[in-house]
Motif scaffolding. Sequence first.
Motif, PDB file in Angstrom:
ATOM      1  N   ARG A  16       0.951  -1.193  -0.203  1.00 42.42           N
ATOM      2  CA  ARG A  16       0.043  -0.033   0.184  1.00 42.42           C
ATOM      3  C   ARG A  16       1.298   1.382   0.279  1.00 42.42           C
ATOM      4  O   ARG A  16       0.308   2.138  -0.660  1.00 42.42           O
ATOM      5  N   SER A  17       2.045   1.184   0.521  1.00 39.38           N
ATOM      6  CA  SER A  17       2.424   2.479   0.900  1.00 39.38           C
ATOM      7  C   SER A  17       3.517   2.851  -0.798  1.00 39.38           C
ATOM      8  O   SER A  17       4.108   4.130  -0.558  1.00 39.38           O
ATOM      9  N   SER A  18       4.014   1.816  -1.293  1.00 39.47           N
ATOM     10  CA  SER A  18       5.019   1.751  -1.890  1.00 39.47           C
ATOM     11  C   SER A  18       4.560   1.435  -3.677  1.00 39.47           C
ATOM     12  O   SER A  18       4.825   2.409  -4.028  1.00 39.47           O
ATOM     13  N   HIS A  19       3.370   1.131  -3.742  1.00 43.35           N
ATOM     14  CA  HIS A  19       2.012   0.771  -4.792  1.00 43.35           C
ATOM     15  C   HIS A  19       2.050   2.318  -5.892  1.00 43.35           C
ATOM     16  O   HIS A  19       2.408   2.235  -6.314  1.00 43.35           O
ATOM     17  N   GLU A  20       1.370   2.951  -4.760  1.00 44.99           N
ATOM     18  CA  GLU A  20       0.913   4.375  -5.995  1.00 44.99           C
ATOM     19  C   GLU A  20       2.522   5.106  -6.393  1.00 44.99           C
ATOM     20  O   GLU A  20       2.745   5.836  -7.463  1.00 44.99           O
ATOM     21  N   ILE A  21       3.289   4.961  -5.052  1.00 46.61           N
ATOM     22  CA  ILE A  21       4.425   5.531  -5.487  1.00 46.61           C
ATOM     23  C   ILE A  21       5.532   5.207  -7.171  1.00 46.61           C
ATOM     24  O   ILE A  21       5.745   5.725  -7.883  1.00 46.61           O
ATOM     25  N   PHE A  22       5.529   3.687  -6.731  1.00 47.75           N
ATOM     26  CA  PHE A  22       6.074   3.152  -8.084  1.00 47.75           C
ATOM     27  C   PHE A  22       4.977   3.568  -9.070  1.00 47.75           C
ATOM     28  O   PHE A  22       5.863   3.859 -10.417  1.00 47.75           O
ATOM     29  N   VAL A  23       3.467   3.608  -9.534  1.00 44.92           N
ATOM     30  CA  VAL A  23       2.788   3.746 -10.450  1.00 44.92           C
ATOM     31  C   VAL A  23       3.306   5.187 -11.065  1.00 44.92           C
ATOM     32  O   VAL A  23       3.537   5.969 -12.685  1.00 44.92           O
ATOM     33  N   GLY A  24       2.825   5.995 -10.013  1.00 45.70           N
ATOM     34  CA  GLY A  24       4.594   7.080 -10.448  1.00 45.70           C
ATOM     35  C   GLY A  24       5.523   7.557 -11.054  1.00 45.70           C
ATOM     36  O   GLY A  24       5.447   7.877 -12.071  1.00 45.70           O
ATOM     37  N   LEU A  25       6.190   6.696 -10.618  1.00 46.08           N
ATOM     38  CA  LEU A  25       7.410   6.741 -11.199  1.00 46.08           C
ATOM     39  C   LEU A  25       7.908   5.879 -12.470  1.00 46.08           C
ATOM     40  O   LEU A  25       8.114   7.044 -13.147  1.00 46.08           O
ATOM     41  N   ILE A  26       7.236   4.694 -12.737  1.00 48.69           N
ATOM     42  CA  ILE A  26       7.118   3.980 -13.768  1.00 48.69           C
ATOM     43  C   ILE A  26       6.036   5.160 -15.239  1.00 48.69           C
ATOM     44  O   ILE A  26       6.382   5.065 -16.230  1.00 48.69           O
ATOM     45  N   ARG A  27       5.081   5.767 -14.600  1.00 52.39           N
ATOM     46  CA  ARG A  27       4.689   6.687 -15.367  1.00 52.39           C
ATOM     47  C   ARG A  27       5.827   7.970 -15.991  1.00 52.39           C
ATOM     48  O   ARG A  27       6.226   8.171 -17.432  1.00 52.39           O
ATOM     49  N   GLU A  28       6.161   8.300 -14.994  1.00 52.35           N
ATOM     50  CA  GLU A  28       7.925   9.149 -15.542  1.00 52.35           C
ATOM     51  C   GLU A  28       8.839   8.515 -16.208  1.00 52.35           C
ATOM     52  O   GLU A  28       9.081   9.446 -17.534  1.00 52.35           O
ATOM     53  N   ARG A  34      10.084   7.829 -23.982  1.00 54.48           N
ATOM     54  CA  ARG A  34       9.206   8.070 -25.309  1.00 54.48           C
ATOM     55  C   ARG A  34      10.406   8.856 -26.229  1.00 54.48           C
ATOM     56  O   ARG A  34       9.981   8.944 -27.100  1.00 54.48           O
ATOM     57  N   LYS A  35      10.503  10.293 -25.061  1.00 52.23           N
ATOM     58  CA  LYS A  35      11.232  11.499 -25.684  1.00 52.23           C
ATOM     59  C   LYS A  35      12.416  10.707 -26.041  1.00 52.23           C
ATOM     60  O   LYS A  35      13.388  11.324 -26.920  1.00 52.23           O
ATOM     61  N   LYS A  36      13.679  10.570 -24.959  1.00 54.09           N
ATOM     62  CA  LYS A  36      14.832   9.589 -25.248  1.00 54.09           C
ATOM     63  C   LYS A  36      14.852   8.478 -24.333  1.00 54.09           C
ATOM     64  O   LYS A  36      16.241   8.157 -23.877  1.00 54.09           O
ATOM     65  N   PRO A  37      15.314   7.709 -25.467  1.00 53.50           N
ATOM     66  CA  PRO A  37      15.220   5.937 -24.546  1.00 53.50           C
ATOM     67  C   PRO A  37      16.322   5.654 -24.196  1.00 53.50           C
ATOM     68  O   PRO A  37      16.592   4.487 -24.113  1.00 53.50           O
ATOM     69  N   GLU A  38      17.295   6.643 -25.584  1.00 60.03           N
ATOM     70  CA  GLU A  38      18.459   6.075 -25.322  1.00 60.03           C
ATOM     71  C   GLU A  38      19.414   6.630 -24.642  1.00 60.03           C
ATOM     72  O   GLU A  38      20.714   6.396 -24.025  1.00 60.03           O
ATOM     73  N   ALA A  39      18.972   7.883 -23.816  1.00 63.72           N
ATOM     74  CA  ALA A  39      19.544   8.270 -22.586  1.00 63.72           C
ATOM     75  C   ALA A  39      19.852   7.461 -21.699  1.00 63.72           C
ATOM     76  O   ALA A  39      19.150   6.489 -21.315  1.00 63.72           O
ATOM     77  N   THR A  40      20.764   8.597 -20.890  1.00 62.58           N
ATOM     78  CA  THR A  40      21.574   7.334 -19.594  1.00 62.58           C
ATOM     79  C   THR A  40      20.762   7.888 -18.367  1.00 62.58           C
ATOM     80  O   THR A  40      20.825   9.173 -18.524  1.00 62.58           O
TER      81      THR A  40
END
Length: 128
Positions: A16-28, A34-40
């Motif tokens: 519960r404490s980490s799921h929503e944060i993870f969802v936000g991170l993966i979205r970002e 999408r913009k720079k897939p090869e960027a480090t």
Amino acid sequence: MEFDFVTTEDNVATYRSSHEIFVGLIREVRELSRKKPEATMSTGKVKIVNRVIEDLLTFLKDGPEGKYLEVLDTQALPQVSDAVLTMVQFETAIDKFRDRHLRRVEGKMYWITKELLASWEEKASEAG
């Protein structure tokens, strides 16, 4: 009642404490990909993602998908597209964890935990 998969209240709390944060991170991270897939990825971004991933690993590592999960490498920083691939594995494992442990019982949704089952057993024995 018998259940194939049982977790703990601690695991559910971490979910519960980490799921929503993870969802936000993966979205970002997906947006960055999408913009720079090869960027480090920067060290700071990898550390932020890894903090959440490490929390998720506390309850996902022992599941069937656990053998495929690992934190991002902070030494050889990943490309953004590689980070997305790793995070998608976590996303899938999180969904499977929820599907295995969140169950409808008599019309109500319950996380099937050791503690819940013990309380049900206690109530049943008190009822005679």
